[in-house]
Design an enzyme around this catalytic site. Structure first.
Site, PDB file in Angstrom:
ATOM      1  N   GLU A 194       1.027  -1.280   0.103  1.00 42.56           N
ATOM      2  CA  GLU A 194      -0.076  -0.021  -0.001  1.00 42.56           C
ATOM      3  C   GLU A 194       1.095   1.317  -0.074  1.00 42.56           C
ATOM      4  O   GLU A 194       0.616   2.140   0.651  1.00 42.56           O
ATOM      5  CB  GLU A 194      -0.900  -0.114   1.126  1.00 42.56           C
ATOM      6  CG  GLU A 194      -1.964  -1.316   0.874  1.00 42.56           C
ATOM      7  CD  GLU A 194      -3.360  -0.977   1.560  1.00 42.56           C
ATOM      8  OE1 GLU A 194      -3.828  -0.062   1.999  1.00 42.56           O
ATOM      9  OE2 GLU A 194      -3.931  -2.264   1.917  1.00 42.56           O
TER      10      GLU A 194
HETATM   11  N1  CAA Z   1      -6.054  11.569  -4.031  1.00 38.61           N
HETATM   12  C1  CAA Z   1      -6.651  12.035  -5.029  1.00 38.61           C
HETATM   13  N2  CAA Z   1      -5.892  12.257  -6.143  1.00 38.61           N
HETATM   14  C2  CAA Z   1      -4.307  12.142  -6.017  1.00 38.61           C
HETATM   15  C3  CAA Z   1      -3.919  11.623  -5.147  1.00 38.61           C
HETATM   16  C4  CAA Z   1      -4.664  11.505  -4.026  1.00 38.61           C
HETATM   17  N3  CAA Z   1      -4.083  10.825  -2.731  1.00 38.61           N
HETATM   18  N4  CAA Z   1      -2.531  11.423  -5.450  1.00 38.61           N
HETATM   19  C5  CAA Z   1      -2.233  11.907  -6.668  1.00 38.61           C
HETATM   20  N5  CAA Z   1      -3.521  12.190  -7.011  1.00 38.61           N
HETATM   21  C6  CAA Z   1      -3.899  12.827  -8.344  1.00 38.61           C
HETATM   22  C7  CAA Z   1      -2.978  13.909  -8.729  1.00 38.61           C
HETATM   23  O1  CAA Z   1      -3.524  15.210  -8.258  1.00 38.61           O
HETATM   24  C8  CAA Z   1      -3.085  13.922 -10.040  1.00 38.61           C
HETATM   25  O2  CAA Z   1      -4.167  14.341 -10.870  1.00 38.61           O
HETATM   26  P1  CAA Z   1      -4.168  15.637 -11.863  1.00 38.61           P
HETATM   27  O3  CAA Z   1      -3.085  15.368 -12.911  1.00 38.61           O
HETATM   28  O4  CAA Z   1      -5.415  16.038 -12.216  1.00 38.61           O
HETATM   29  O5  CAA Z   1      -3.571  16.917 -10.722  1.00 38.61           O
HETATM   30  C9  CAA Z   1      -2.853  12.578 -10.699  1.00 38.61           C
HETATM   31  O6  CAA Z   1      -3.310  11.655  -9.396  1.00 38.61           O
HETATM   32  C10 CAA Z   1      -1.402  11.943 -10.619  1.00 38.61           C
HETATM   33  O7  CAA Z   1      -0.649  12.293  -9.516  1.00 38.61           O
HETATM   34  P2  CAA Z   1       0.992  12.469  -9.687  1.00 38.61           P
HETATM   35  O8  CAA Z   1       1.268  13.293 -10.493  1.00 38.61           O
HETATM   36  O9  CAA Z   1       1.381  12.856  -8.370  1.00 38.61           O
HETATM   37  O10 CAA Z   1       1.237  10.979  -9.946  1.00 38.61           O
HETATM   38  P3  CAA Z   1       2.777   9.996  -9.741  1.00 38.61           P
HETATM   39  O11 CAA Z   1       2.911   9.204 -11.090  1.00 38.61           O
HETATM   40  O12 CAA Z   1       3.977  11.114  -9.448  1.00 38.61           O
HETATM   41  O13 CAA Z   1       2.639   9.121  -8.620  1.00 38.61           O
HETATM   42  C11 CAA Z   1       2.386   8.446  -6.144  1.00 38.61           C
HETATM   43  C12 CAA Z   1       2.049   9.421  -7.439  1.00 38.61           C
HETATM   44  C13 CAA Z   1       2.156   8.940  -5.038  1.00 38.61           C
HETATM   45  C14 CAA Z   1       3.897   8.110  -6.255  1.00 38.61           C
HETATM   46  C15 CAA Z   1       1.700   7.177  -6.856  1.00 38.61           C
HETATM   47  O14 CAA Z   1       1.936   6.449  -8.032  1.00 38.61           O
HETATM   48  C16 CAA Z   1       1.592   5.905  -5.522  1.00 38.61           C
HETATM   49  O15 CAA Z   1       0.947   6.251  -4.763  1.00 38.61           O
HETATM   50  N6  CAA Z   1       2.349   5.112  -5.877  1.00 38.61           N
HETATM   51  C17 CAA Z   1       2.290   3.744  -4.893  1.00 38.61           C
HETATM   52  C18 CAA Z   1       1.189   2.921  -5.405  1.00 38.61           C
HETATM   53  C19 CAA Z   1       0.987   1.939  -4.222  1.00 38.61           C
HETATM   54  O16 CAA Z   1       0.634   2.300  -3.275  1.00 38.61           O
HETATM   55  N7  CAA Z   1       0.704   0.643  -4.495  1.00 38.61           N
HETATM   56  C20 CAA Z   1       0.383  -0.245  -3.578  1.00 38.61           C
HETATM   57  C21 CAA Z   1      -0.402  -1.359  -4.163  1.00 38.61           C
HETATM   58  S1  CAA Z   1      -1.879  -1.796  -3.791  1.00 38.61           S
HETATM   59  C22 CAA Z   1      -1.442  -2.873  -2.437  1.00 38.61           C
HETATM   60  O17 CAA Z   1      -0.674  -2.983  -1.905  1.00 38.61           O
HETATM   61  C23 CAA Z   1      -2.748  -3.794  -1.852  1.00 38.61           C
HETATM   62  C24 CAA Z   1      -2.548  -4.813  -1.329  1.00 38.61           C
HETATM   63  O18 CAA Z   1      -3.014  -6.026  -1.601  1.00 38.61           O
HETATM   64  C25 CAA Z   1      -2.254  -4.964   0.182  1.00 38.61           C
END
Ligand code: CAA
Length: 413
Positions: A396
């Site tokens: 996550e």
């Molecule tokens: N809420 C709403 N919107 C969001 C957001 C949030 N928390 N975070 C980002 N966004 C939106 C941004 O505003 C942007 O939108 P706009 O272009 O309209 O402004 C869009 O999403 C893209 O955002 P970024 O440019 O910030 O995207 P990024 O490519 O730089 O990535 C990141 C951001 C935070 C690194 C994201 O990729 C991330 O969280 N990565 C980790 C993924 C993850 O947690 N994976 C876990 C797998 S699930 C799991 O583990 C479940 C399980 O089985 C236990």
């Protein structure tokens, strides 16, 4: 014992008066002060989870870990207790409780068996929350009611072989064919992979549009072309069934898309923000479980003519563990209260997960050390807690991803 399920039955249907009563704009200091003031109902839920963990999870936890056996019976019982749809509105089969109650339950279950608590976390925070917040009424009636009541469990399918932290790099595609989509691709490390019946799947519908070309879909187990891939042989949470999933021309009706076209990436991000509170609570529970075992052991085990707790080398470890757990608890409860109070919890959830998962790792390593040779042996539980702790720094959103989220926010101001 007979009364135990009644705790939650009593709470189902009547909305609990959450701390703060839904007040907006609580100050950080007030939140901290209130963090340990749980309501009587929350304490009853906590006790119900503690009893369940001791009576139903503890007896076979070592065997399940050894055999990598999914806790199917235990999950069924957790459904009966109302733990699988804790925050869902009772009209959709949920318990209608607040996030702090959920965190208290996650903490208690994780003290004993993190393989079980991850099922609770994924089902509550990722699958049920995602559907309740962003699903259509028809989707809620058809899927959420089954998931929240514990009739079945769900899985959240975002990660891929080439897209873990970099979540926009999805290769799975969903091609629009008019009244349905056709999904192709592979998902990796999916919790509840072979036990779920309902899967929320994130896929690209238009790669040219970047993250705005990503959508989320509800896929049912048994749909043609949907195959459950190999099970992972893991370091920790070995009772949790983690699989890859293969989608080979899977036809999904258009009404199974969640939200507006292009909402899938935001859906994943918003859902994960709440998921991180659940994993932070899991880490807190693992740390607390290990600390309690270390404290008990150090008051019983004798060396050099006295209980080892009387040696400063051990006593100082216990002090450090206690302080770091208390600090983690404040961060985790604060994040839960932010969510309950309608405040932004993206950052408080990320901070709670980042810190609590580090505490879980540090405390479990020290708990093994306090136990000496016995700590290296399965019967004493702490080695399993140490192995289980590691995943809380990875799934996550890794600790590094939490730092991206936090640093971007503080720099932006
Ligand atoms: N809420 C709403 N919107 C969001 C957001 C949030 N928390 N975070 C980002 N966004 C939106 C941004 O505003 C942007 O939108 P706009 O272009 O309209 O402004 C869009 O999403 C893209 O955002 P970024 O440019 O910030 O995207 P990024 O490519 O730089 O990535 C990141 C951001 C935070 C690194 C994201 O990729 C991330 O969280 N990565 C980790 C993924 C993850 O947690 N994976 C876990 C797998 S699930 C799991 O583990 C479940 C399980 O089985 C236990």
């Amino acid at each position: 014992i007979l009364l135990r399920p009644c705790y939650l039955l009593y709470l189902c249907g009547m909305k609990i008066l959450i701390i703060g009563g839904g007040n907006m704009g609580l100050t950080y200091a007030r939140s901290l002060l209130r963090a340990h003031l749980t309501t009587e109902e929350q304490l009853m839920i906590q006790q119900a989870a503690r009893d369940f963990a001791q009576n139903d999870l503890l007896p076979e936890v070592i065997e399940r870990d050894d055999a990598q056996r999914f806790p199917a019976e235990e999950v069924k019982k957790m459904g009966e207790l109302g733990f699988l749809g804790m925050m869902v509105d009772p009209k959709y089969g949920g318990s209608g409780l607040d996030t702090l109650s959920y965190v208290l339950v996650m903490e208690e279950l994780s003290k004993v068996d993190a393989s079980c608590s991850v099922v609770v976390s994924v089902n509550n925070s990722l699958v049920c929350y995602g559907l309740e917040q962003y699903g259509t009424e028809a989707q809620k009636k058809k899927y959420l009611t089954r998931l929240a009541s514990g009739e079945c469990i769900g899985a959240f399918c975002l990660s891929e072989p080439e897209a873990g932290s970099d979540a926009t790099s999805q290769r799975t595609t969903a091609i629009d064919k008019g009244d349905h989509y056709v999904i192709n691709g592979t998902k990796n490390w999916i919790t509840n992979g072979s036990s779920a019946e309902i899967y929320l799947v994130i896929a690209h519908t238009d790669k040219e549009k970047g993250h705005k070309g990503i959508n989320a879909f509800i896929v049912e187990r048994g749909m043609d072309g949907f195959e459950i891939g190999p099970k992972e042989n893991k370091l920790g949470i070995r009772g949790s069934d983690t699989h890859s999933l293969i989608f080979n021309d899977v036809k999904v009706p258009k009404e199974n898309r969640i939200g507006e076209d292009g909402f899938g990436f935001k859906f994943a991000m918003k859902t994960l923000s709440g998921g991180r509170i659940g994993i932070a609570a899991q880490a807190l529970g693992i740390a607390t479980g290990a600390y309690e075992l270390a404290l008990k052991y150090s008051k019983e085990r004798k060396a050099f003519g006295t209980e080892i707790a009387n040696h400063q080398a051990i006593a100082f470890k216990l002090a450090d563990m206690h302080v770091s757990i208390e600090a983690a608890r404040l961060l985790v409860y604060k994040a839960a209260m932010d969510k309950d109070n309608g405040e932004n919890y993206d950052i408080s959830g990320a901070m709670a997960k980042l810190y609590a998962s580090k505490v879980a790792m540090d405390v479990t390593v020290e708990a093994v050390q306090v136990h000496g040779g016995n700590g290296f042996v399965k019967d004493y539980h702490v080695e399993r807690l140490m192995r289980d702790a590691k995943i809380t720094q990875i799934y996550e959103g890794t600790s590094e991803i939490q730092k991206i989220v936090i640093s971007r926010s503080i720099i932006k101001g």
